[in-house]
Design an enzyme around this catalytic site. Structure first.
Site, short mmCIF file in Angstrom:
data_model
loop_
_atom_site.label_atom_id
_atom_site.label_comp_id
_atom_site.label_asym_id
_atom_site.label_seq_id
_atom_site.Cartn_x
_atom_site.Cartn_y
_atom_site.Cartn_z
N HIS A 41 -13.92 39.49 4.77
CA HIS A 41 -13.82 39.34 4.26
C HIS A 41 -13.54 37.99 2.82
CE1 HIS A 41 -17.18 34.74 3.53
NE2 HIS A 41 -17.97 35.65 4.49
N ARG A 72 -17.97 26.81 3.31
CA ARG A 72 -16.81 26.71 4.15
C ARG A 72 -17.92 25.44 4.74
NH1 ARG A 72 -14.36 30.42 6.30
NH2 ARG A 72 -15.67 32.13 5.45
#
Ligand SMILES: Cc1cc2nc3c(=O)[nH]c(=O)nc-3n(C[C@H](O)[C@H](O)[C@H](O)COP(=O)(O)OP(=O)(O)OC[C@H]3O[C@@H](n4cnc5c(N)ncnc54)[C@H](O)[C@@H]3O)c2cc1C
Ligand SMILES: *[C@@H]1O[C@H](CO)[C@@H](O)[C@H](O)[C@H]1NC(C)=O
Ligand SMILES: *[C@@H]1O[C@H](CO)[C@@H](O)[C@H](O)[C@H]1NC(C)=O
Ligand SMILES: *[C@@H]1O[C@H](CO)[C@@H](O)[C@H](O)[C@H]1NC(C)=O
Length: 493
Positions: free
Chosen positions: A277, A300
């Protein structure tokens, strides 16, 4: 031929006794059958819990074993949400989505390792699985966000606590109230029992004591191996290049189920496909910690920027995880780290409880303006202000983002506005590979044949996501395949 009175009496008495005996035997027989149709679920994360509830809904008895003192696994930590295509929440928010679109996104993300049967099982059962969660366990999944690699917003969460916690704890609570379920914690399953090619139970250790239990079927739901750092572990075996990276996973994620299944010649697939990740939080108080908090992809999703030590962006933040990770690793290798994740006040408002939590843990810092941030971190203020001004133009559509970003959310950053900032690094997060199952969660041997009595669900299975898992698809995998395994095992004879 005539009977004497005595003979008749004897005959009637014998008959009465025989009827009594049969009556007395019958409940015993049922008892025996009950214990025979008990199914064992190994692991009490979301996959195991979904399987257990489904078994009980099919009338079966369940014994759920978990090696930790509490249930929940990594499922409790999930912070972005769960995917569904064509859900009620989407339609009430005006998002139009289809199983075909979800299938196309998943297939493209899976690359050359895409397996259409498993992908179809995941996507076509998604909306139904979300309504199962909300109707059977009163879980709020009314908010929807867009994560990297998805063509539309389909990652669901609720207004309350983070989604993994909300979903998993609701299933745990309800299981507690069901007499058909027995749960044993701190019970470490060490062996599968087998007779004539069929799985017949498990052996588990608790407080140094070993117990064997019989069952008509066993469902493995032990999660992945993203914390299996032992020298003889699965990371060392399949991806020694990742041993130096930290992980987001709990220390239970050591691939136990993979070993249990292999001991009965189950086939393991795609074991070297491991998701790194892009954003794990570096805790400034403990920079070298092996276990890191995940900076949820939802950050995000609500508009976080990624900037290097020069205050410059270097990637479309909304790209797929594998691509963002690759871009970050290049920046770090070029000595342009540390990389920081930046949020504005609009984004903070949208993910308020996440941000409050991260700030309280010291993983995210709140600054009144860009200059304060620059002063504190040494990132050049002028360059940062230019980056923000340029990004505003990409977000408003005035200019085209050189990194190809097209999904903007809370896209306007003022140098005089609040900035929330975190130091982030790539982290081992999810293991795409695992036990080979068919689309009904039956465990397959090396010859591709189902191993009778053995099922698997959740992160422990391999192949659903191919080369790259999309955000939100792992909680979904746990529910979909947990339910498929429960339904199939309930039919096992
Ligand atoms: C920080 C973090 C955030 C995430 N966020 C998201 C997200 O927002 N959306 C998403 O879709 N996915 C997310 N994921 C991934 C997702 O949470 C997991 O992949 C998923 O929950 C796995 O569920 P599971 O039931 O298969 O395994 P787990 O939830 O890990 O449960 C496995 C259980 O098995 C038990 N166990 C293991 N070995 C044994 C044994 N030998 N005997 C008995 N019990 C055993 C463990 O103790 C554990 O309780 C996230 C993961 C992490 C780490
Ligand atoms: C119990 O099992 C026995 C033997 O397998 C079978 O003959 C009988 O029909 C079963 N009874 C019930 C109530 O299922
Ligand atoms: C449980 O979920 C199923 C599938 O969505 C649904 O048909 C059923 O009505 C639900 N049961 C309850 C009690 O909510
Ligand atoms: C990610 O990278 C792959 C290959 O490197 C590329 O094909 C793809 O278009 C990239 N971007 C996205 C959003 O997937």
């Amino acid at each position: 031929m005539a009977f004497s009175r005595n003979q008749s009496l004897f005959f009637i008495l014998t008959l009465v006794l025989a009827v009594l005996l049969v009556n007395w035997l019958q409940p015993k027989e049922i008892d025996m059958n009950v214990s025979q149709t008990r199914t064992i679920v190994v692991g009490g994360g979301l996959a195991g819990l979904s399987a257990a509830h489904t078994l009980i809904q099919h009338g079966a008895q369940v014994l759920l074993l978990d090696k930790k003192p509490s249930l929940g696994g990594n499922s409790m930590k999930a912070s972005s949400g769960i995917n569904g295509a064509g859900t009620e929440a989407q339609s009430s928010l005006g998002v139009s989505d289809t199983v075909e679109a979800f299938t196309a996104d998943t297939t493209s993300s899976a690359g050359q390792l895409a397996r259409p049967d498993l992908i179809h099982a995941l996507t076509s059962n998604s909306a139904e699985s979300l309504s199962w969660l909300s109707s059977n366990f009163s879980i709020d999944l009314s908010l929807v966000s867009l994560l990297g690699g998805h063509s539309v917003a389909r990652t669901h969460r609720g207004r309350g606590p983070p989604p993994g916690f909300a979903i998993t704890s609701a299933l745990m609570k309800k299981l507690d109230t069901l007499p058909a379920a027995e749960v044993i914690k701190s019970a470490h399953v060490v062996r599968l029992l087998e007779a004539n090619g069929r799985v017949t139970g498990v052996e588990y250790e608790t407080n140094g004591e070993t117990t064997s239990v019989q069952a008509n079927a066993v469902i493995i739901a032990t999660g992945g191996y993203a914390a299996d750092y032992a020298p003889s572990g699965l990371l060392a075996k399949y991806r020694p290049d990742l041993l130096g990276l930290p992980t987001t996973n709990g220390d239970h994620a050591t691939g136990d189920g993979h070993r249990l299944a292999s001991s009965l010649h189950a086939s393991l697939i795609d074991m070297d496909e491991i998701q790194v990740h892009p954003t794990g939080f570096v805790d400034p108080k403990d920079e070298g910690a092996k276990t890191k908090f995940l900076a949820a992809e939802a950050l995000r999703g609500v508009g976080a920027l990624l900037v290097d030590a020069d205050g410059k962006r270097f990637v479309d933040e909304m790209e797929r995880r594998d691509n963002v990770t690759k871009a970050m690793q290049e920046i770090i290798e070029q000595g342009k780290g540390p990389i920081r994740l930046l949020l504005n006040a609009d984004a903070e408002k949208e993910l308020k409880s996440h941000c409050d939590f991260y700030v309280s843990k010291g993983l995210m810092k709140r600054y009144e303006n860009a200059a304060d941030f620059a002063k504190d971190t040494g990132v050049p203020n002028a360059a940062l202000i230019q980056t923000l001004a340029e990004h505003n133009k990409y977000a408003s559509g005035e200019l085209k983002d050189p990194f190809g970003k097209i999904h903007f959310h809370n896209g306007q950053f003022s140098p005089d506005g609040v900035l929330l900032a975190s130091w982030v690094v790539p982290v081992v997060h999810y293991t795409m590979g695992g036990i080979h199952t068919d689309a009904s969660a039956r465990v397959l041997s090396a010859e591709g044949k189902p191993i009778p009595g053995l099922y698997a669900a959740g992160e422990v299975i391999g192949g659903v996501h191919g080369k790259n898992r999309l955000g939100g698809s792992s909680l979904l995998e746990a529910v979909v395949f947990g339910r498929l395994a429960g339904a199939a095992a309930a039919e096992a004879k």
